[in-house]
Write a protein that holds these residues in place. Structure first.
Motif, PDB file in Angstrom:
ATOM      1  N   SER A   1      52.721  25.492   8.503  1.00 17.67           N
ATOM      2  CA  SER A   1      53.306  24.802   9.652  1.00 17.67           C
ATOM      3  C   SER A   1      52.295  23.955  10.417  1.00 17.67           C
ATOM      4  N   PHE A   2      51.029  24.383  10.450  1.00 18.49           N
ATOM      5  CA  PHE A   2      50.011  23.560  11.102  1.00 18.49           C
ATOM      6  C   PHE A   2      49.482  22.448  10.197  1.00 18.49           C
ATOM      7  N   PRO A   3      49.018  22.744   8.983  1.00 17.43           N
ATOM      8  CA  PRO A   3      48.406  21.673   8.182  1.00 17.43           C
ATOM      9  C   PRO A   3      49.364  20.551   7.774  1.00 17.43           C
ATOM     10  N   LEU A   4      50.639  20.852   7.545  1.00 17.28           N
ATOM     11  CA  LEU A   4      51.542  19.789   7.092  1.00 17.28           C
ATOM     12  C   LEU A   4      51.612  18.640   8.101  1.00 17.28           C
ATOM     13  N   PRO A   5      51.997  18.875   9.356  1.00 15.04           N
ATOM     14  CA  PRO A   5      52.029  17.757  10.309  1.00 15.04           C
ATOM     15  C   PRO A   5      50.655  17.135  10.543  1.00 15.04           C
ATOM     16  N   ALA A   6      49.591  17.952  10.472  1.00 17.71           N
ATOM     17  CA  ALA A   6      48.245  17.415  10.686  1.00 17.71           C
ATOM     18  C   ALA A   6      47.862  16.439   9.578  1.00 17.71           C
ATOM     19  N   ILE A   7      48.184  16.789   8.327  1.00 21.42           N
ATOM     20  CA  ILE A   7      47.891  15.895   7.201  1.00 21.42           C
ATOM     21  C   ILE A   7      48.715  14.617   7.326  1.00 21.42           C
ATOM     22  N   VAL A   8      49.981  14.763   7.691  1.00 20.46           N
ATOM     23  CA  VAL A   8      50.872  13.599   7.779  1.00 20.46           C
ATOM     24  C   VAL A   8      50.416  12.642   8.872  1.00 20.46           C
ATOM     25  N   ILE A   9      50.112  13.161  10.063  1.00 17.69           N
ATOM     26  CA  ILE A   9      49.698  12.261  11.144  1.00 17.69           C
ATOM     27  C   ILE A   9      48.344  11.633  10.828  1.00 17.69           C
ATOM     28  N   SER A  10      47.493  12.364  10.108  1.00 20.44           N
ATOM     29  CA  SER A  10      46.208  11.798   9.699  1.00 20.44           C
ATOM     30  C   SER A  10      46.422  10.601   8.782  1.00 20.44           C
ATOM     31  N   ALA A  11      47.329  10.753   7.812  1.00 25.68           N
ATOM     32  CA  ALA A  11      47.623   9.660   6.891  1.00 25.68           C
ATOM     33  C   ALA A  11      48.256   8.480   7.613  1.00 25.68           C
TER      34      ALA A  11
ATOM     35  N   ALA B   1      50.524  14.235  20.024  1.00 22.52           N
ATOM     36  CA  ALA B   1      51.969  14.476  19.968  1.00 22.52           C
ATOM     37  C   ALA B   1      52.494  14.504  18.537  1.00 22.52           C
ATOM     38  N   GLY B   2      51.793  13.837  17.630  1.00 22.61           N
ATOM     39  CA  GLY B   2      52.300  13.685  16.277  1.00 22.61           C
ATOM     40  C   GLY B   2      52.211  14.915  15.407  1.00 22.61           C
ATOM     41  N   HIS B   3      51.460  15.929  15.831  1.00 19.33           N
ATOM     42  CA  HIS B   3      51.409  17.121  14.988  1.00 19.33           C
ATOM     43  C   HIS B   3      51.749  18.398  15.743  1.00 19.33           C
ATOM     44  N   GLU B   4      51.432  18.450  17.037  1.00 18.75           N
ATOM     45  CA  GLU B   4      51.620  19.693  17.780  1.00 18.75           C
ATOM     46  C   GLU B   4      53.070  20.160  17.812  1.00 18.75           C
ATOM     47  N   SER B   5      53.993  19.268  18.184  1.00 22.81           N
ATOM     48  CA  SER B   5      55.375  19.710  18.380  1.00 22.81           C
ATOM     49  C   SER B   5      56.063  20.057  17.068  1.00 22.81           C
ATOM     50  N   THR B   6      55.755  19.334  15.993  1.00 25.91           N
ATOM     51  CA  THR B   6      56.402  19.622  14.710  1.00 25.91           C
ATOM     52  C   THR B   6      55.977  20.974  14.170  1.00 25.91           C
TER      53      THR B   6
END
Length: 400
Positions: free
Chosen positions: A140-150, A236-241
């Motif tokens: 749940s943490f790495p998925l949004p983090a990787i996506v917002i990084s990309a 905002a792009g990773h925390e809430s997701t």
């Protein structure tokens, strides 16, 4: 209502996907309530769906990042140049236009296959762990983090650094010490973004940082605004997701029949995601979005004085029986679901298409990959991150 009898803003019983008894009792008195906030200030809490839309679309209300002098924003990010909630009117529209290309249909479509690949890799990583494992750490943490990084064009290897700063920035900051630490974290995050933007001058790409550099060069935004926009999107792009993935899984665990329906009919994933968003809007670990009227206003017959503190309770609006049939029921086949999870009016969430994409990928495949996925503790043992505005859990231990 006397000052002595003024109720304190009630908390959600979020683990159980229902409002607390105190909240239900207060809501029974109407869609707008005078309350005392945890900060000690008096103000109004809007729980009605129509009333929330009225406040969020009314230009008489200042956004959350532009409070009157009597109030201090909950975090240092509110009020910072470039944070969209710190601007309004034509300035706000200008800045939204600058970041809009990063969330265009073209970019989201290009991102879709990448998100599926990322999720599959993270599923494999989770499967290789000793049970029980922390799903927050491995999915749940790495998925949004990787996506917002990309999406932004920053290295994923930096995610632990910017996530740590993000947590400090998004902590409720009622104490001066916490606020000083958060301000330092925010400046470190801005410095990080400034450096990455400079790198893009040598190696531009199809990403948000390159878009922002172009906007600065074209005079559409100042450098400070561009840095603030990028830093805000990173937060905002990773925390809430992260929180929505965890809350959505919790809902499925507590409602096995709904889970079975989704597994049996994967085409229900779109509706399932909307139902998760209805019950757990971004920031569901707290209570809503703040607004401040410039002038006296009257909403639903309630007079609200100018310069007041008004909390639009987005989670509460999802339980308005005027718009949701049996709102307390978690139903992934709900046909009418006009929730306000991404807010409403000029400040609606610009990244909602990416958030929906991530949730659809997770809930469209996680139970196929882990048919026996379940919590390793009782829901009541999960510890909410109440100090963090975007919510979520400290850990999310699972078995499979």
């Amino acid at each position: 209502m006397s000052e002595q009898s003024l109720p304190t803003l009630p908390m959600w019983r979020i683990n159980h996907i229902v409002p607390s008894p105190e909240m239900l009792a207060l809501r029974a008195n109407g869609p707008i309530h005078r309350v005392r906030f945890p900060s000690g200030h008096e103000g109004w809490w809007v729980t009605g769906y129509d009333e929330a839309k009225a406040v969020l679309s009314d230009a008489a209300f200042r956004p959350s990042g532009m409070p009157p002098a009597a109030f201090t924003p909950a975090t240092v990010i509110l009020g910072s140049p470039g944070w969209l909630g710190s601007h309004e009117g034509s300035e706000h529209a200008r800045l939204r236009t600058v970041v809009a290309p990063a969330f265009s249909n073209r970019r989201v479509k290009l991102l879709a296959q990448q998100v599926e690949t990322i999720a599959a890799q993270l599923f494999d990583t989770l499967a290789a762990q000793t049970q029980p494992a922390d799903l927050r750490r491995h999915l749940s943490f790495p998925l949004p983090a990787i996506v917002i990084s990309a999406l932004m064009g920053v290295p994923y290897d930096d995610h632990a650094f910017f996530a740590g700063l993000s947590d400090e920035v998004m902590t409720h900051q009622h104490e001066s010490g916490l606020r000083s630490a958060a301000r330092l974290a925010w400046e470190k995050l801005r410095a990080y973004i400034r450096g990455k933007m400079q790198d893009k001058r040598q190696a531009p790409g199809d990403n948000l940082l390159t878009d922002l550099l172009a906007a600065v060069d074209q005079g559409k935004a100042t450098e400070e605004e561009a840095i603030g926009l990028a830093a805000g999107m990173l937060v905002a792009g990773h925390e809430s997701t992260v929180a929505q993935i965890e809350f959505g899984l919790l809902a499925m665990f507590r409602h096995p029949q709904q889970r079975e329906r989704l597994v049996g009919d994967p085409s229900l994933v779109d509706k399932a995601v909307e139902e998760i968003l209805r019950l757990y809007p971004p920031g569901a670990g707290w209570d809503g979005i703040m607004r401040y009227p410039r002038t006296d206003v009257t909403i639903a017959g309630v007079h609200i004085p100018a310069e007041s503190k008004v909390l639009v309770g987005l989670p509460a609006t999802s339980f308005d029986p005027r718009h949701f049939e049996h709102p307390e029921v978690f139903d992934i086949e709900r046909d009418e679901n006009p929730h306000l999870a991404f807010s409403y009016g000029p400040h609606y969430c610009i990244g909602m298409a990416v958030a929906r994409l991530e949730l659809k990928v997770v809930f469209g495949s996680v139970f196929q990959r882990f048919p026996a996925l379940r919590l390793a503790v009782t829901p009541e043992e999960l510890k909410l991150r109440r100090e963090i505005i975007t919510g979520g859990f400290d850990e999310f231990p699972v078995l499979w």
